[in-house]
Design a protein around this motif. Sequence first.
Motif, PDB file in Angstrom:
ATOM      1  N   ASP A   1      15.210  -2.429  -2.769  1.00 40.09           N
ATOM      2  CA  ASP A   1      14.191  -1.943  -3.778  1.00 40.09           C
ATOM      3  C   ASP A   1      12.875  -1.344  -2.878  1.00 40.09           C
ATOM      4  O   ASP A   1      12.712  -2.003  -1.723  1.00 40.09           O
ATOM      5  N   LEU A   2      12.198  -0.634  -3.327  1.00 39.96           N
ATOM      6  CA  LEU A   2      10.866  -0.238  -2.657  1.00 39.96           C
ATOM      7  C   LEU A   2       9.826  -1.210  -2.997  1.00 39.96           C
ATOM      8  O   LEU A   2       9.833  -1.737  -3.988  1.00 39.96           O
ATOM      9  N   PRO A   3       9.429  -1.735  -1.850  1.00 39.95           N
ATOM     10  CA  PRO A   3       8.373  -2.886  -1.947  1.00 39.95           C
ATOM     11  C   PRO A   3       7.072  -2.369  -2.821  1.00 39.95           C
ATOM     12  O   PRO A   3       6.733  -1.232  -2.739  1.00 39.95           O
ATOM     13  N   GLN A   4       6.741  -3.539  -3.548  1.00 31.04           N
ATOM     14  CA  GLN A   4       5.553  -3.084  -4.387  1.00 31.04           C
ATOM     15  C   GLN A   4       4.208  -2.671  -3.420  1.00 31.04           C
ATOM     16  O   GLN A   4       4.078  -3.686  -2.268  1.00 31.04           O
ATOM     17  N   LEU A   5       3.545  -2.006  -3.450  1.00 32.46           N
ATOM     18  CA  LEU A   5       2.339  -1.636  -2.503  1.00 32.46           C
ATOM     19  C   LEU A   5       1.351  -2.715  -2.998  1.00 32.46           C
ATOM     20  O   LEU A   5       1.251  -3.449  -3.963  1.00 32.46           O
ATOM     21  N   GLY A   6       0.380  -3.078  -2.000  1.00 32.23           N
ATOM     22  CA  GLY A   6      -0.645  -4.131  -2.053  1.00 32.23           C
ATOM     23  C   GLY A   6      -1.739  -3.768  -1.542  1.00 32.23           C
ATOM     24  O   GLY A   6      -2.475  -2.513  -1.779  1.00 32.23           O
ATOM     25  N   SER A   7      -2.337  -4.544  -0.771  1.00 32.15           N
ATOM     26  CA  SER A   7      -3.868  -4.608  -0.352  1.00 32.15           C
ATOM     27  C   SER A   7      -3.934  -3.277   0.646  1.00 32.15           C
ATOM     28  O   SER A   7      -5.073  -2.575   0.582  1.00 32.15           O
ATOM     29  N   GLY A   8      -2.878  -2.951   1.509  1.00 29.67           N
ATOM     30  CA  GLY A   8      -3.128  -1.804   2.659  1.00 29.67           C
ATOM     31  C   GLY A   8      -3.336  -0.551   1.649  1.00 29.67           C
ATOM     32  O   GLY A   8      -4.118   0.255   1.894  1.00 29.67           O
ATOM     33  N   PHE A   9      -2.354  -0.352   0.685  1.00 30.10           N
ATOM     34  CA  PHE A   9      -2.611   0.693  -0.313  1.00 30.10           C
ATOM     35  C   PHE A   9      -4.292   0.824  -0.894  1.00 30.10           C
ATOM     36  O   PHE A   9      -5.061   1.789  -1.082  1.00 30.10           O
TER      37      PHE A   9
END
Length: 242
Positions: free
Chosen positions: A173-181
């Motif tokens: 699964d593509l990881p969910q984007l977080g604080s970096g994005f």
Amino acid sequence: PLPCSPCALLYPLTLFAPLHMGKTEFVLLDFIPKATHCGYIPVYVNLSENTVDPVLSLLDAVHVALNESSWWRRATQEFSARVSLRDRDVLGALREALNTLVARHDRIFLCLDEVQHLAAKSEFEVLVFFLRTFLEQNRERIKVMYTGSSRDGLRKLFNDRQAPLFKSSSQIDLPQLGSGFVDHMRQCYKQATTHDFSLQDGLIAFGAVNYVPSEFRSVIDSMIVSGSHDIIQAVSTRGVPT
């Protein structure tokens, strides 16, 4: 973890995420540039753009990789409009083009984006069986990544025992984007406006749009255009995407 380059792909990989969560952006903006830097010839086709004639879409993509010039894309699109999926010469043309590609290059990166569309119609099985055989025969030269946004469609292709590509790919699964994005988009906003919002408010706003990257970028774009400085208020006026 996501592979950082084709060299990390020991076996074909299927990357799953719902629509609009960044799969295509990851492939086009991150993975393909890295593949090219590592000496791979990329062949990319988004199968959702032509759900009627996937053979023609793939043939077009291979011709672009072979010729690396925009006139070939126009020529193959004109050719595509004149032939039908049931014309056996089309699959023969694809076979010839792929054989030419592997004869010229020993490092090829093939990405079939939204590959679940190949499970939509029984007549597509001829193409799928052809691809499995061809890729197995040339596995030393071709690294393969599939992406998909439908678990049911991917299961039909890879997990059902009678599926044409049964057990031919590992799925992550593509990881969910977080604080970096969020922080990256915050920095883009600061550069465009000289204003700022806190990372915490950015994370709250990202959650409010269900962590959909394209929706969050749209919020930032609207703030730049309108001159708004309050990301919480900006996101509250958009509604929640489904």
